[in-house]
Design a protein around this motif. Structure first.
Motif, PDB file in Angstrom:
ATOM      1  N   ILE A   1       0.836  -1.198   0.000  1.00 37.02           N
ATOM      2  CA  ILE A   1       0.000   0.000   0.000  1.00 37.02           C
ATOM      3  C   ILE A   1       0.870   1.247   0.000  1.00 37.02           C
ATOM      4  N   LYS A   2       0.267   2.372  -0.352  1.00 36.30           N
ATOM      5  CA  LYS A   2       0.989   3.637  -0.353  1.00 36.30           C
ATOM      6  C   LYS A   2       1.528   3.936   1.043  1.00 36.30           C
ATOM      7  N   GLY A   3       2.728   4.452   1.070  1.00 35.99           N
ATOM      8  CA  GLY A   3       3.370   4.738   2.344  1.00 35.99           C
ATOM      9  C   GLY A   3       4.256   3.604   2.814  1.00 35.99           C
ATOM     10  N   TRP A   4       4.097   2.414   2.210  1.00 38.39           N
ATOM     11  CA  TRP A   4       4.899   1.258   2.595  1.00 38.39           C
ATOM     12  C   TRP A   4       5.764   0.741   1.451  1.00 38.39           C
ATOM     13  N   ARG A   5       5.589   1.288   0.264  1.00 38.79           N
ATOM     14  CA  ARG A   5       6.349   0.779  -0.875  1.00 38.79           C
ATOM     15  C   ARG A   5       7.831   1.086  -0.747  1.00 38.79           C
ATOM     16  N   LEU A   6       8.148   2.306  -0.323  1.00 40.80           N
ATOM     17  CA  LEU A   6       9.555   2.659  -0.132  1.00 40.80           C
ATOM     18  C   LEU A   6      10.162   1.853   1.011  1.00 40.80           C
ATOM     19  N   LYS A   7       9.390   1.638   2.082  1.00 40.10           N
ATOM     20  CA  LYS A   7       9.881   0.830   3.200  1.00 40.10           C
ATOM     21  C   LYS A   7      10.156  -0.604   2.750  1.00 40.10           C
ATOM     22  N   THR A   8       9.234  -1.172   1.988  1.00 41.74           N
ATOM     23  CA  THR A   8       9.400  -2.545   1.507  1.00 41.74           C
ATOM     24  C   THR A   8      10.614  -2.653   0.598  1.00 41.74           C
ATOM     25  N   ALA A   9      10.782  -1.655  -0.298  1.00 41.79           N
ATOM     26  CA  ALA A   9      11.941  -1.663  -1.190  1.00 41.79           C
ATOM     27  C   ALA A   9      13.242  -1.530  -0.398  1.00 41.79           C
ATOM     28  N   THR A  10      13.228  -0.681   0.629  1.00 43.81           N
ATOM     29  CA  THR A  10      14.420  -0.498   1.464  1.00 43.81           C
ATOM     30  C   THR A  10      14.810  -1.794   2.158  1.00 43.81           C
ATOM     31  N   LEU A  11      13.815  -2.481   2.720  1.00 42.96           N
ATOM     32  CA  LEU A  11      14.085  -3.760   3.382  1.00 42.96           C
ATOM     33  C   LEU A  11      14.560  -4.805   2.378  1.00 42.96           C
ATOM     34  N   GLY A  12      14.007  -4.770   1.162  1.00 32.72           N
ATOM     35  CA  GLY A  12      14.432  -5.711   0.132  1.00 32.72           C
ATOM     36  C   GLY A  12      15.891  -5.528  -0.239  1.00 32.72           C
ATOM     37  N   VAL A  13      16.333  -4.272  -0.316  1.00 30.70           N
ATOM     38  CA  VAL A  13      17.732  -3.999  -0.636  1.00 30.70           C
ATOM     39  C   VAL A  13      18.640  -4.422   0.512  1.00 30.70           C
ATOM     40  N   LEU A  14      18.255  -4.079   1.743  1.00 29.41           N
ATOM     41  CA  LEU A  14      19.095  -4.390   2.901  1.00 29.41           C
ATOM     42  C   LEU A  14      19.180  -5.882   3.177  1.00 29.41           C
ATOM     43  N   ASN A  15      18.028  -6.556   3.203  1.00 24.34           N
ATOM     44  CA  ASN A  15      17.981  -7.969   3.589  1.00 24.34           C
ATOM     45  C   ASN A  15      18.368  -8.932   2.474  1.00 24.34           C
ATOM     46  N   ILE A  16      18.190  -8.496   1.211  1.00 23.47           N
ATOM     47  CA  ILE A  16      18.438  -9.400   0.085  1.00 23.47           C
ATOM     48  C   ILE A  16      19.425  -8.795  -0.915  1.00 23.47           C
TER      49      ILE A  16
END
Length: 300
Positions: A52-67
């Motif tokens: 959802i809006k407001g979480w897309r950047l957070k999800t992308a950030t976690l994807g870069v950091l964790n994976i």
């Protein structure tokens, strides 16, 4: 919950054995992408949807950091450093998480928890001892960056939780997909040698993707959202311990008495650390965050 989360690093501990025995050599980025993308697609089929809006950047950030950042650094360190040194650097992750959580005021760690983290790191250091140790600067830098990347991802995963009315598996799926997309351009730059996929490679890639990817990360991120950050990171010690045990049992790699003692010490530190819970910060913001985490857990 702790037992389920502990299964993730145990499964990750099979990565070295699978990579060396089943996969084509000199294809670390290919292995990273094939570990992340199919797993992400599978989880997306199980839990479809777009963040959802407001979480897309957070999800992308976690994807870069964790994976996306962690996987390449993990493989670079594995190829350029003795496994023992890489394990020692990675085992320092609990201390990094404790330092970050304390610095940002997201949790006050009890001294006993710090003590058990130090014990676990010392145990890994003993387990990883070898006759000759060479330090490659690039490999050492990669190990440090990878450790810091995953530690940051764990802290932020715990801090942010899950978007409201969202299945946690969906967030995990998108993290794997984002990470795989970030790694994809590195294949022609880093990988070398022919890509020959035989029956053994198919089994190896399937294991890394479905078991070491989809299942392990689903369990890990679930634990990272509910368990204290320092506790979930201490479970990561089980990964190099599993790798050492498999090397001993399956590959016939001998372990000295000192290494066996280190194995036991690290295991004790990891388990004991689960009984030392972090103290929450005193700020009123934490109470609101704690309530939000409670309602998020109700939606899981």
């Amino acid at each position: 919950m702790t037992a389920a989360a502990a299964l993730a690093p145990i499964l990750w501990g099979t990565t070295y054995l699978v990579t060396t025995e089943l996969l084509p050599r000199d294809r670390p980025m290919t292995a990273s992408v094939l570990r992340a993308v199919p797993a992400g697609l599978l989880l997306l089929l199980i839990a479809p949807g777009i963040p959802i809006k407001g979480w897309r950047l957070k999800t992308a950030t976690l994807g870069v950091l964790n994976i996306g950042l962690f996987f390449p650094m993990l493989f670079v360190a594995a190829y350029r450093l003795p496994g023992g040194i890489a394990a020692v650097v990675g085992s320092a992750q609990p201390l990094v998480i404790i330092a970050m959580s304390t610095a940002f005021g997201w949790g006050r760690t009890r001294p006993v928890q710090i003590g058990w983290a130090v014990v676990a790191v010392a145990g890994i250091a003993l387990t990883a001892t070898s006759g000759t140790i060479g330090l490659d600067p690039l490999g050492l830098a990669a190990a440090v960056i990878g450790t810091a990347s995953m530690a940051t991802g764990i802290v932020l995963t715990r801090r942010w939780g899950v978007p409201p009315n969202t299945i946690p598996l969906n967030s995990t799926a998108w993290q794997l997909l984002v990470g795989g997309v970030v790694i994809l351009p590195l294949i022609p730059i880093v990988d070398d040698g022919p890509l020959s996929i035989d029956a053994q490679a198919v089994i190896g890639y399937a294991w890394l993707s479905m078991i070491g990817g989809a299942m392990a990360y689903a369990l890990w991120f679930r634990g990272a959202r509910t368990l204290p950050s320092a506790s979930i990171s201490l479970l990561g010690i089980l990964s190099p311990l599993t790798a050492a045990a498999l090397g001993w049992i399956v590959l016939g790699q001998n372990m000295t008495g000192l290494q066996c003692a280190g194995f036991g010490i690290a295991l004790i530190g990891s388990i004991a650390g689960q009984f030392a819970t972090a103290r929450p910060p005193r700020s009123s913001n934490y109470s609101r965050y704690q309530r939000n985490s409670f309602f998020s857990s109700r939606n899981k």
